[in-house]
Design an enzyme around this catalytic site. Structure first.
Site, PDB file in Angstrom:
ATOM      1  N   HIS A 126      19.437  35.345  30.728  1.00 45.82           N
ATOM      2  CA  HIS A 126      18.247  34.864  30.934  1.00 45.82           C
ATOM      3  C   HIS A 126      17.361  35.521  32.318  1.00 45.82           C
ATOM      4  O   HIS A 126      16.480  34.889  32.606  1.00 45.82           O
ATOM      5  CB  HIS A 126      18.065  33.291  31.007  1.00 45.82           C
ATOM      6  N   PRO A 221      30.618  16.856  32.387  1.00 41.88           N
ATOM      7  CA  PRO A 221      30.758  15.664  32.569  1.00 41.88           C
ATOM      8  C   PRO A 221      30.054  14.716  31.238  1.00 41.88           C
ATOM      9  O   PRO A 221      30.301  13.580  30.883  1.00 41.88           O
ATOM     10  CB  PRO A 221      30.080  15.141  33.782  1.00 41.88           C
TER      11      PRO A 221
HETATM   12  C1  BV8 Z   1      14.561  34.104  21.456  1.00 47.65           C
HETATM   13  C2  BV8 Z   1      15.005  31.142  32.088  1.00 47.65           C
HETATM   14  C3  BV8 Z   1      14.198  35.555  19.976  1.00 47.65           C
HETATM   15  C4  BV8 Z   1      13.507  30.641  32.461  1.00 47.65           C
HETATM   16  C5  BV8 Z   1      15.689  30.043  29.742  1.00 47.65           C
HETATM   17  C6  BV8 Z   1      10.713  28.452  18.074  1.00 47.65           C
HETATM   18  C7  BV8 Z   1       9.890  29.393  18.626  1.00 47.65           C
HETATM   19  C8  BV8 Z   1      10.714  30.496  19.246  1.00 47.65           C
HETATM   20  C9  BV8 Z   1      11.697  30.399  19.813  1.00 47.65           C
HETATM   21  C10 BV8 Z   1      12.493  29.253  19.406  1.00 47.65           C
HETATM   22  C11 BV8 Z   1      11.994  28.267  18.610  1.00 47.65           C
HETATM   23  N1  BV8 Z   1      12.910  27.128  18.176  1.00 47.65           N
HETATM   24  C12 BV8 Z   1      14.144  27.576  19.112  1.00 47.65           C
HETATM   25  C13 BV8 Z   1      13.755  28.942  19.539  1.00 47.65           C
HETATM   26  C14 BV8 Z   1      14.663  29.399  20.327  1.00 47.65           C
HETATM   27  C15 BV8 Z   1      14.703  29.308  21.632  1.00 47.65           C
HETATM   28  C16 BV8 Z   1      15.389  27.863  22.024  1.00 47.65           C
HETATM   29  O1  BV8 Z   1      16.650  28.001  21.872  1.00 47.65           O
HETATM   30  N2  BV8 Z   1      14.828  26.821  22.308  1.00 47.65           N
HETATM   31  C17 BV8 Z   1      15.685  25.391  22.269  1.00 47.65           C
HETATM   32  C18 BV8 Z   1      14.907  24.913  23.468  1.00 47.65           C
HETATM   33  C19 BV8 Z   1      15.549  24.820  21.118  1.00 47.65           C
HETATM   34  N3  BV8 Z   1      15.021  30.176  22.250  1.00 47.65           N
HETATM   35  C20 BV8 Z   1      14.226  31.215  22.741  1.00 47.65           C
HETATM   36  O2  BV8 Z   1      13.078  31.153  22.677  1.00 47.65           O
HETATM   37  C21 BV8 Z   1      15.222  32.659  23.539  1.00 47.65           C
HETATM   38  N4  BV8 Z   1      14.719  33.777  22.944  1.00 47.65           N
HETATM   39  O3  BV8 Z   1      14.990  33.116  20.838  1.00 47.65           O
HETATM   40  O4  BV8 Z   1      13.963  35.194  21.537  1.00 47.65           O
HETATM   41  C22 BV8 Z   1      12.903  34.927  19.431  1.00 47.65           C
HETATM   42  C23 BV8 Z   1      11.721  35.773  19.971  1.00 47.65           C
HETATM   43  C24 BV8 Z   1      10.468  35.446  19.501  1.00 47.65           C
HETATM   44  C25 BV8 Z   1      10.242  34.241  18.441  1.00 47.65           C
HETATM   45  C26 BV8 Z   1      11.472  33.484  18.196  1.00 47.65           C
HETATM   46  C27 BV8 Z   1      12.453  34.016  18.643  1.00 47.65           C
HETATM   47  C28 BV8 Z   1      14.874  32.465  25.145  1.00 47.65           C
HETATM   48  C29 BV8 Z   1      15.822  31.515  25.592  1.00 47.65           C
HETATM   49  C30 BV8 Z   1      15.575  31.601  27.074  1.00 47.65           C
HETATM   50  C31 BV8 Z   1      14.732  30.634  27.863  1.00 47.65           C
HETATM   51  N5  BV8 Z   1      14.839  30.754  29.299  1.00 47.65           N
HETATM   52  N6  BV8 Z   1      15.554  29.984  31.137  1.00 47.65           N
HETATM   53  C32 BV8 Z   1      13.966  29.709  33.754  1.00 47.65           C
HETATM   54  O5  BV8 Z   1      14.964  29.452  34.077  1.00 47.65           O
HETATM   55  O6  BV8 Z   1      12.772  29.252  34.054  1.00 47.65           O
HETATM   56  S1  BV8 Z   1      16.219  28.678  29.071  1.00 47.65           S
HETATM   57  C33 BV8 Z   1      17.095  27.432  30.317  1.00 47.65           C
HETATM   58  O7  BV8 Z   1      18.073  26.750  29.413  1.00 47.65           O
HETATM   59  C34 BV8 Z   1      17.818  27.860  31.412  1.00 47.65           C
HETATM   60  O8  BV8 Z   1      18.087  29.255  31.510  1.00 47.65           O
HETATM   61  C35 BV8 Z   1      19.061  27.377  31.122  1.00 47.65           C
HETATM   62  O9  BV8 Z   1      20.248  28.076  31.678  1.00 47.65           O
HETATM   63  C36 BV8 Z   1      19.233  27.252  29.811  1.00 47.65           C
HETATM   64  C37 BV8 Z   1      20.043  26.289  29.023  1.00 47.65           C
HETATM   65  O10 BV8 Z   1      20.137  25.207  29.748  1.00 47.65           O
HETATM   66  P1  BV8 Z   1      21.305  24.625  30.700  1.00 47.65           P
HETATM   67  O11 BV8 Z   1      21.846  25.749  31.492  1.00 47.65           O
HETATM   68  O12 BV8 Z   1      22.496  24.310  29.853  1.00 47.65           O
HETATM   69  O13 BV8 Z   1      21.039  23.454  31.596  1.00 47.65           O
HETATM   70  P2  BV8 Z   1      20.731  22.259  31.161  1.00 47.65           P
HETATM   71  O14 BV8 Z   1      19.991  21.409  32.246  1.00 47.65           O
HETATM   72  O15 BV8 Z   1      20.125  21.985  29.769  1.00 47.65           O
HETATM   73  O16 BV8 Z   1      22.034  21.409  31.022  1.00 47.65           O
HETATM   74  C38 BV8 Z   1      22.860  21.330  32.144  1.00 47.65           C
HETATM   75  C39 BV8 Z   1      24.127  20.939  31.717  1.00 47.65           C
HETATM   76  O17 BV8 Z   1      25.163  20.991  32.851  1.00 47.65           O
HETATM   77  C40 BV8 Z   1      24.355  19.571  30.944  1.00 47.65           C
HETATM   78  O18 BV8 Z   1      24.967  19.323  29.918  1.00 47.65           O
HETATM   79  C41 BV8 Z   1      24.962  18.742  32.154  1.00 47.65           C
HETATM   80  O19 BV8 Z   1      25.696  17.363  31.542  1.00 47.65           O
HETATM   81  C42 BV8 Z   1      25.842  19.835  32.782  1.00 47.65           C
HETATM   82  N7  BV8 Z   1      25.989  19.244  34.082  1.00 47.65           N
HETATM   83  C43 BV8 Z   1      25.577  18.675  35.085  1.00 47.65           C
HETATM   84  N8  BV8 Z   1      26.096  18.595  36.363  1.00 47.65           N
HETATM   85  C44 BV8 Z   1      27.119  19.443  35.966  1.00 47.65           C
HETATM   86  C45 BV8 Z   1      27.584  19.730  34.620  1.00 47.65           C
HETATM   87  N9  BV8 Z   1      28.489  20.681  33.960  1.00 47.65           N
HETATM   88  C46 BV8 Z   1      29.421  20.609  35.020  1.00 47.65           C
HETATM   89  N10 BV8 Z   1      29.629  20.513  36.244  1.00 47.65           N
HETATM   90  C47 BV8 Z   1      28.462  19.646  36.922  1.00 47.65           C
HETATM   91  N11 BV8 Z   1      28.531  19.350  38.061  1.00 47.65           N
END
Ligand code: BV8
Length: 253
Positions: A126, A221
């Protein structure tokens, strides 16, 4: 196999399997940087940002609608990074890489902490918030003049500058994703650490490994959609579990 609560011990069956394994892929998410003080992506946004959803800021349309707001959100996140350090989770992954035959770190994080912790084989799916590019040319910009205008302008074409991260609806860097996919399809062990496993196509990688009978271990967690499919699910913080795992498998090895 899911432990109810991580009790500091790594299951012996898992230790034995990891000792035999050669090819490792690790997928990390914001949870790995949480213990460095970097807010995870879906944590409630604090302060000024409480009224925005990250998904409504991290898109090209949001930037076109309000480039200043989006630039400032990233400037705030970048400023926060100036005060944080890699934590034991990042360091344990760098140590694991030094101990195994083949290793690839696939990160969704944009904070550059894995590099600072000494990891070398890294795919940033990303992008990276510390790099800046021109919105119109889609090419990196190292230096620009601060005229006070926000966002600043590209010195080459005058277009707005933006962070070099992948926004929703934007495609992932092709080489990084293809390399991550190939490694996920060929590995013996796939660790999924600190990710909610909801953002695609990154979230498809552990399932690619599962399909090829790799050992899949989740460290988080909280449960995620992957938890029920994982071979082992260790419900603990990355900063506690990863050092315990590296110590159990490779200490004095
Ligand atoms: C794509 C960068 C092809 C920016 C990020 C409709 C239209 C278009 C696309 C889509 C659509 N529906 C779905 C999609 C696909 C979409 C997608 O997946 N959406 C999701 C929300 C449903 N994906 C995309 O758009 C991707 N591109 O598909 O291109 C395309 C092209 C055109 C048209 C269609 C498709 C691009 C995705 C990248 C987006 N950019 N970030 C920025 O950072 O500002 S994503 C963002 O979420 C971050 O990068 C992050 O890394 C990523 C995932 O989140 P997590 O890292 O998992 O973080 P989160 O907070 O969610 O969770 C934290 C976890 O840690 C929790 O589980 C928690 O329990 C745990 N935790 C907490 N503390 C601890 C811990 N674990 C261990 N130890 C601890 N101490």
């Amino acid at each position: 196999m899911k432990q109810e609560r991580f009790d500091g011990r790594i299951p012996q069956a898992l230790v034995d399997r990891l000792k035999q394994a050669r090819r490792f892929v690790v997928l990390t998410g914001a949870g790995v940087s949480a213990e460095s003080g970097v807010p995870t992506f879906r944590d409630a946004q604090t302060g000024h940002w409480a009224r925005f959803r990250p998904e409504d800021l991290a898109t090209p349309d949001a930037f076109r609608r309000d480039p200043r707001l989006v630039w400032e959100w990233y400037a705030m996140r970048r400023a926060k990074l100036a005060d944080v350090q890699p934590n034991p989770a990042h360091l344990a992954l760098a140590e694991m890489e030094r101990r195994v035959a083949e290793f690839l770190l696939v990160t969704q994080n944009v904070d550059g902490l894995h590099q600072r912790a000494g990891s070398r084989g890294i795919c940033e799916l990303h992008g990276n918030i510390t790099r800046t590019k021109c919105f119109d040319e889609n090419r990196l910009v190292e230096k620009w003049s601060e005229t006070g205008e926000v966002p600043p302008r590209c010195p080459r074409c005058g277009g707005y500058l933006r962070p070099d991260v992948v926004w929703f609806t934007e495609s992932l860097p092709v080489v990084a994703f293809e390399r991550s996919l190939a490694a996920s399809q060929a590995c013996d062990v796939f660790l999924s650490v600190g990710t909610s496993t909801v953002v695609y196509p990154a979230a498809s990688l552990p399932y690619e490994a599962l399909q090829r009978k790799a050992l899949v271990v989740e460290i988080n967690p909280q449960p995620t959609p992957l938890t029920e499919h994982a071979t082992f699910a260790l419900p603990g913080a990355a900063g506690a579990v990863l050092p315990a795992l590296v110590n159990a498998v490779w200490s004095g090895a």
